[in-house]
Design a protein around this motif. Structure first.
Motif, short mmCIF file in Angstrom:
data_model
loop_
_atom_site.label_atom_id
_atom_site.label_comp_id
_atom_site.label_asym_id
_atom_site.label_seq_id
_atom_site.Cartn_x
_atom_site.Cartn_y
_atom_site.Cartn_z
N ALA A 1 -9.11 19.55 42.39
CA ALA A 1 -8.82 20.13 41.07
C ALA A 1 -7.43 20.76 41.06
O ALA A 1 -6.70 20.67 40.08
CB ALA A 1 -9.88 21.17 40.71
N ASP A 2 -7.07 21.37 42.19
CA ASP A 2 -5.75 21.99 42.29
C ASP A 2 -4.65 20.93 42.23
O ASP A 2 -3.65 21.09 41.51
CB ASP A 2 -5.67 22.79 43.60
N LYS A 3 -4.85 19.83 42.96
CA LYS A 3 -3.87 18.74 42.93
C LYS A 3 -3.73 18.17 41.52
O LYS A 3 -2.63 17.91 41.05
CB LYS A 3 -4.29 17.61 43.88
N ASN B 1 3.72 35.64 57.39
CA ASN B 1 3.39 34.22 57.39
C ASN B 1 2.87 33.72 56.05
O ASN B 1 1.89 34.24 55.51
CB ASN B 1 2.32 33.94 58.46
N TRP B 2 3.52 32.66 55.55
CA TRP B 2 3.00 31.96 54.38
C TRP B 2 1.71 31.27 54.76
O TRP B 2 1.59 30.76 55.89
CB TRP B 2 3.99 30.91 53.88
N THR B 3 0.78 31.22 53.86
CA THR B 3 -0.45 30.46 54.09
C THR B 3 -0.10 28.97 54.04
O THR B 3 0.64 28.53 53.16
CB THR B 3 -1.49 30.80 53.01
N ARG B 4 -0.59 28.22 55.04
CA ARG B 4 -0.24 26.81 55.16
C ARG B 4 -1.07 25.94 54.21
O ARG B 4 -2.29 26.08 54.15
CB ARG B 4 -0.49 26.31 56.59
N LEU C 1 -2.79 26.86 42.93
CA LEU C 1 -1.61 27.15 43.74
C LEU C 1 -0.33 26.78 42.99
O LEU C 1 -0.33 25.92 42.12
CB LEU C 1 -1.65 26.34 45.04
N SER C 2 0.74 27.48 43.32
CA SER C 2 2.09 27.05 42.95
C SER C 2 2.93 27.10 44.22
O SER C 2 3.08 28.17 44.80
CB SER C 2 2.73 28.00 41.94
N ASN C 3 3.42 25.96 44.62
CA ASN C 3 4.26 25.88 45.81
C ASN C 3 5.50 26.76 45.64
O ASN C 3 6.17 26.69 44.62
CB ASN C 3 4.67 24.41 46.01
N LEU D 1 8.09 26.68 47.75
CA LEU D 1 9.17 26.08 48.53
C LEU D 1 10.52 26.16 47.80
O LEU D 1 11.56 26.32 48.43
CB LEU D 1 8.81 24.62 48.83
N ARG D 2 10.50 26.02 46.47
CA ARG D 2 11.75 26.04 45.69
C ARG D 2 11.94 27.36 44.96
O ARG D 2 12.72 27.43 44.00
CB ARG D 2 11.77 24.87 44.72
N GLY D 3 11.21 28.39 45.39
CA GLY D 3 11.40 29.71 44.79
C GLY D 3 10.38 30.07 43.73
O GLY D 3 9.50 29.28 43.42
#
Ligand code: UYC
Length: 232
Positions: free
Chosen positions: A109-111, A189-192, A210-212, A214-216
């Motif tokens: 569902a998240d994807k 630590n970021w959650t993997r 979730l919102s990645n 990685l790009r801020g």
């Protein structure tokens, strides 16, 4: 202690939201008598927008349906696309997301939610598979409301963008305070992704979607600042 159908009915219909929830937590055993009362409840309530209590009742029935022809037929007849109206201004079909959430398949569902957001942003985002923050302010409120309602209603009010927004406002928009609160970071630590995250209702409030990062933070900031979340 077995409760009679009448007792169950009166407690379910008359209780406060908290009492309704507590009652529903005890009903995981189910059985035809319980399911009959739950079906009656779902049919009679039909609140606009649906409440998280109705979401929980729907969830119990959805889980029961493989064991009961009657429940199966009931859901198919009265709630073929669930209890959240799947409104979209962008012409997006939210049935696949509704199904995954009804199954409590939170990872898929998240994807799919990220993909739906990319669809809202348009063809180029759909291809790149991530969002520019500038694309988000043009998202239709209707679609954000549908996505958020789907997550909230199928998670006992735990998941969804509006829940994340409330928590974010609660820490005065301080991201460093938000991350540990919603389980996205522990200490330094970021959650993997994906195995570090909790893909069920034992997760902290606001854990999903979730919102990645990685790009801020600008994408999640734009999402949680969207006018859709201003109370009307
Ligand atoms: N990931 O760490 N994430 C990915 C999260 C970060 C990274 C997807 C969330 C930190 C890479 C989702 C957190 C970081 C990829 C999320 C998190 C990082 C990736 C799949 C806690 C390194 C491979 C959807 C904040 C220190 C893909 C997508 C790529 C994927 C979510 C690394 C949903 C909430 C800063 C290398 N992570 N992500 O967006 O883009 O691809 O290269 O947030």
């Amino acid at each position: 202690d077995l409760m009679s159908a009448d007792e169950l009915r009166s407690q379910l219909f008359a209780g406060s939201e908290k009492a309704q929830f507590q009652l529903l937590q005890t009903l995981t055993q189910g059985g035809e008598t319980v399911w009959d009362v739950l079906m009656e409840f779902l049919l009679k309530q039909q609140s606009h927008p649906p409440s998280v209590v109705e979401g929980k009742v729907y969830q119990i029935l959805y889980t029961a349906h493989p064991n009961s022809e009657k429940v199966s037929t009931f859901l198919q007849t009265h709630f073929p696309t669930g209890i959240v109206p799947l409104k979209s201004e962008a012409g997006i079909d939210y049935i696949p997301l509704q199904k995954l959430l009804a199954e409590q398949n939170f990872l898929e569902a998240d994807k799919l939610s990220l993909q739906n957001l990319c669809e809202l942003a348009g063809a180029s985002a759909l291809q790149r598979k991530w969002l520019y923050f500038s694309e988000i302010e043009r998202f239709p409120t209707t679609d954000l409301h549908t996505l958020d309602a789907l997550w909230r209603i199928h998670s006992e009010g735990k998941f969804g963008y509006s829940i994340q927004r409330e928590l974010w406002l609660g820490v005065n928009k301080n991201w460093d305070k938000l991350w540990p609160k919603i389980g996205w970071r522990t200490g330094r630590n970021w959650t993997r992704y994906p195995q570090g995250f909790t893909w069920d209702l034992t997760a902290p409030k606001g854990h999903l979607p979730l919102s990645n990062q990685l790009r801020g933070v600008r994408v999640i900031e734009a999402l949680l600042s969207h006018p859709a979340w201003l109370k009307s």
